[in-house]
Design a protein around this motif. Structure first.
Motif, mmCIF file in Angstrom:
data_model
loop_
_atom_site.group_PDB
_atom_site.id
_atom_site.type_symbol
_atom_site.label_atom_id
_atom_site.label_comp_id
_atom_site.label_asym_id
_atom_site.label_seq_id
_atom_site.Cartn_x
_atom_site.Cartn_y
_atom_site.Cartn_z
ATOM 1 N N ILE A 173 4.275 -1.590 17.240
ATOM 2 C CA ILE A 173 4.641 -2.267 15.994
ATOM 3 C C ILE A 173 6.142 -2.103 15.776
ATOM 4 N N THR A 174 6.819 -3.203 15.517
ATOM 5 C CA THR A 174 8.272 -3.184 15.334
ATOM 6 C C THR A 174 8.641 -3.583 13.906
ATOM 7 N N ASP A 175 9.900 -3.368 13.564
ATOM 8 C CA ASP A 175 10.398 -3.807 12.257
ATOM 9 C C ASP A 175 10.156 -5.299 12.051
ATOM 10 N N ASN A 176 10.397 -6.095 13.082
ATOM 11 C CA ASN A 176 10.267 -7.551 12.950
ATOM 12 C C ASN A 176 8.848 -7.965 12.582
ATOM 13 N N LEU A 177 7.864 -7.222 13.079
ATOM 14 C CA LEU A 177 6.474 -7.547 12.751
ATOM 15 C C LEU A 177 6.148 -7.235 11.291
ATOM 16 N N LEU A 178 6.919 -6.336 10.697
ATOM 17 C CA LEU A 178 6.627 -5.903 9.331
ATOM 18 C C LEU A 178 7.477 -6.603 8.274
ATOM 19 N N LEU A 179 8.567 -7.225 8.681
ATOM 20 C CA LEU A 179 9.493 -7.809 7.706
ATOM 21 C C LEU A 179 8.819 -8.844 6.810
ATOM 22 N N SER A 180 7.934 -9.638 7.370
ATOM 23 C CA SER A 180 7.268 -10.683 6.587
ATOM 24 C C SER A 180 5.838 -10.309 6.214
ATOM 25 N N ALA A 181 5.460 -9.038 6.442
ATOM 26 C CA ALA A 181 4.089 -8.595 6.142
ATOM 27 C C ALA A 181 3.892 -8.471 4.634
ATOM 28 N N PRO A 182 2.650 -8.601 4.166
ATOM 29 C CA PRO A 182 2.388 -8.413 2.731
ATOM 30 C C PRO A 182 2.597 -6.970 2.320
ATOM 31 N N SER A 183 2.852 -6.760 1.060
ATOM 32 C CA SER A 183 3.031 -5.411 0.537
ATOM 33 C C SER A 183 1.670 -4.747 0.356
ATOM 34 N N ALA A 184 1.694 -3.444 0.143
ATOM 35 C CA ALA A 184 0.453 -2.716 -0.134
ATOM 36 C C ALA A 184 -0.228 -3.265 -1.381
ATOM 37 N N GLU A 185 0.576 -3.633 -2.374
ATOM 38 C CA GLU A 185 0.018 -4.182 -3.615
ATOM 39 C C GLU A 185 -0.745 -5.470 -3.363
ATOM 40 N N ASP A 186 -0.307 -6.244 -2.369
ATOM 41 C CA ASP A 186 -0.968 -7.512 -2.056
ATOM 42 C C ASP A 186 -2.221 -7.320 -1.210
ATOM 43 N N ILE A 187 -2.148 -6.430 -0.206
ATOM 44 C CA ILE A 187 -3.216 -6.377 0.796
ATOM 45 C C ILE A 187 -4.308 -5.362 0.481
ATOM 46 N N LEU A 188 -3.977 -4.235 -0.144
ATOM 47 C CA LEU A 188 -4.976 -3.177 -0.313
ATOM 48 C C LEU A 188 -6.130 -3.553 -1.248
ATOM 49 N N PRO A 189 -5.893 -4.277 -2.349
ATOM 50 C CA PRO A 189 -7.049 -4.714 -3.146
ATOM 51 C C PRO A 189 -8.017 -5.594 -2.356
ATOM 52 N N LYS A 190 -7.486 -6.410 -1.451
ATOM 53 C CA LYS A 190 -8.345 -7.248 -0.609
ATOM 54 C C LYS A 190 -9.144 -6.378 0.366
ATOM 55 N N LEU A 191 -8.501 -5.335 0.894
ATOM 56 C CA LEU A 191 -9.217 -4.416 1.776
ATOM 57 C C LEU A 191 -10.322 -3.699 1.020
ATOM 58 N N LYS A 192 -10.044 -3.297 -0.222
ATOM 59 C CA LYS A 192 -11.068 -2.621 -1.024
ATOM 60 C C LYS A 192 -12.255 -3.544 -1.270
ATOM 61 N N ASP A 193 -11.999 -4.811 -1.526
ATOM 62 C CA ASP A 193 -13.090 -5.776 -1.700
ATOM 63 C C ASP A 193 -13.904 -5.905 -0.415
ATOM 64 N N PHE A 194 -13.210 -5.885 0.725
ATOM 65 C CA PHE A 194 -13.897 -5.989 2.009
ATOM 66 C C PHE A 194 -14.785 -4.767 2.246
ATOM 67 N N ILE A 195 -14.267 -3.587 1.921
ATOM 68 C CA ILE A 195 -15.018 -2.348 2.119
ATOM 69 C C ILE A 195 -16.242 -2.292 1.214
ATOM 70 N N GLY A 196 -16.065 -2.687 -0.043
ATOM 71 C CA GLY A 196 -17.164 -2.625 -0.997
ATOM 72 C C GLY A 196 -17.654 -1.198 -1.193
ATOM 73 N N ASP A 197 -18.967 -1.047 -1.278
ATOM 74 C CA ASP A 197 -19.574 0.279 -1.462
ATOM 75 C C ASP A 197 -20.115 0.856 -0.157
ATOM 76 N N ASN A 198 -19.760 0.266 0.960
ATOM 77 C CA ASN A 198 -20.329 0.675 2.242
ATOM 78 C C ASN A 198 -19.814 2.049 2.679
ATOM 79 N N ILE A 199 -20.624 2.725 3.471
ATOM 80 C CA ILE A 199 -20.175 3.944 4.137
ATOM 81 C C ILE A 199 -19.066 3.577 5.121
#
Length: 347
Positions: free
Chosen positions: A105-131
């Motif tokens: 992973i390089t800086d260039n791959l991260l420059l246009s990546a979403p922020s934690a504020e943008d992506i983590l709520p979506k990840l939490k929805d994906f995880i749900g209540d699962n183990i």
């Protein structure tokens, strides 16, 4: 020790439905490092039904050496660096070079990546209540828990560590990294140290280990093997861990610990409790199986002779016979475990 009051429990289960997760980070420090990639896969009845993957742009940059040296620049010390020369000596990167070398992973791959504020709520929805399942998943869960907390989200999911399973199933292996399990099981994988790839590989390992175990025993019989840290003999019968999971990287996990002499910092019972909470095995007597003998700072007890307690003499005899028993002072012992646990939080 960071208070993760709402964190789920580390459990040993073979769920039919679960989410396998993996994260890549800028380093290993929960306080100063950040998540740079997340990968997750939803599994139902052994089949992957959905995946989630994204880079995450970190907030902080890392100051790195450019490769120039003070001598090459004709300077004697850092005090001689002017603002103009600093750029020649230092450079700013989103991630350290060794993380790029490890993950690709390089800086260039991260420059246009979403922020934690943008992506983590979506990840939490994906995880749900699962183990949650992952290899050395405590690392991933702790990073995610802290990142979610910054957004006001609680990560309460229980989690299964495939490394714990592999250590029970394959005790003959020297190491239990994901790469080691993949090689041992002869599993095909495309890449290591990338979040989605590691998550998908972990699923293959988990399902394979699960199949191997259930061919020869019931799940309940296998699970009983994890109870060896729950009960101790004789006067130690009242000591049991008060934490939900062990950091298996700590130096006394699975090791037999004996104390001798008067402890300066705490009672013997409290010391036993610390050992139990680190996944160690407290014992009263020195035997050929003892790994560490911890000597109290105030060593005077009735059995002291020639400056040694009877336990110290016994350990010394075993050491002369070639047995691997380490004798440590009380202070050295607590210095050794301090990076892994807050002593006061365990009492």
């Amino acid at each position: 020790m960071i208070d993760r009051a709402f964190k789920g429990k580390s459990i040993v289960e073979f769920p039919n439905t679960y989410v396998c997760i993996d994260v890549e980070t800028t380093g290993l420090d929960y306080d100063s490092d950040e998540i740079i990639e997340v990968g997750a896969a939803l599994v139902e009845n052994g089949e992957i039904v959905n995946t989630f993957s994204s880079f995450v742009k970190p907030k902080r940059s890392h100051v790195l050496l450019t490769g120039a040296t003070l001598d090459q620049m004709g300077l004697k010390s850092f005090a001689d660096l002017t603002d103009e020369l600093c750029d020649q000596f230092f450079s700013m990167h989103l991630i350290p070079d060794y993380i790029t070398d490890l993950t690709g992973i390089t800086d260039n791959l991260l420059l246009s990546a979403p922020s934690a504020e943008d992506i983590l709520p979506k990840l939490k929805d994906f995880i749900g209540d699962n183990i949650l399942i992952g290899h050395n998943v405590g690392f991933d869960v702790n990073f995610l828990y802290d990142a979610f907390q910054e957004l006001g989200i609680n990560l309460t999911n229980d989690h299964v560590n495939t490394m714990r399973i592999s250590k029970k199933l394959f005790p003959e292996l020297e190491h239990h990294r994901l790469r080691d399990i993949v090689d041992h099981l002869k599993i095909q994988t495309d890449n290591f140290h990338r979040a989605e790839s590691d998550a998908l590989t972990t699923i293959k390992c988990f399902e394979s280990m699960k199949s191997i175990i259930l061919q020869t025993q019931s799940f309940n019989d296998f699970k009983k093997q994890f109870s060896k840290f729950k009960k101790y003999k004789n006067s130690l019968s009242t000591i049991a861990p008060t934490v939900d999971e062990f950091d298996e990287s700590n130096p006394i996990f699975g090791k037999i610990i004996v104390f001798t002499g008067t402890l300066s910092h705490m009672s013997r019972k409290d010391a036993f409790q610390i050992v139990a909470n680190l996944g160690g095995i407290p014992e009263n007597a020195v035997t050929t199986k003892t790994n560490f003998l911890i000597v109290g700072n105030e060593e005077f007890v009735k059995s002291v002779k020639n400056g040694q307690t009877s336990k110290m003499r016994k350990a010394s005899n075993y050491q002369q016979k070639g047995l691997d028993i380490l004798t440590l002072s009380e202070n050295t012992f607590f210095d050794m475990i301090e990076p892994y646990v807050s002593v006061s939080s365990l009492l």
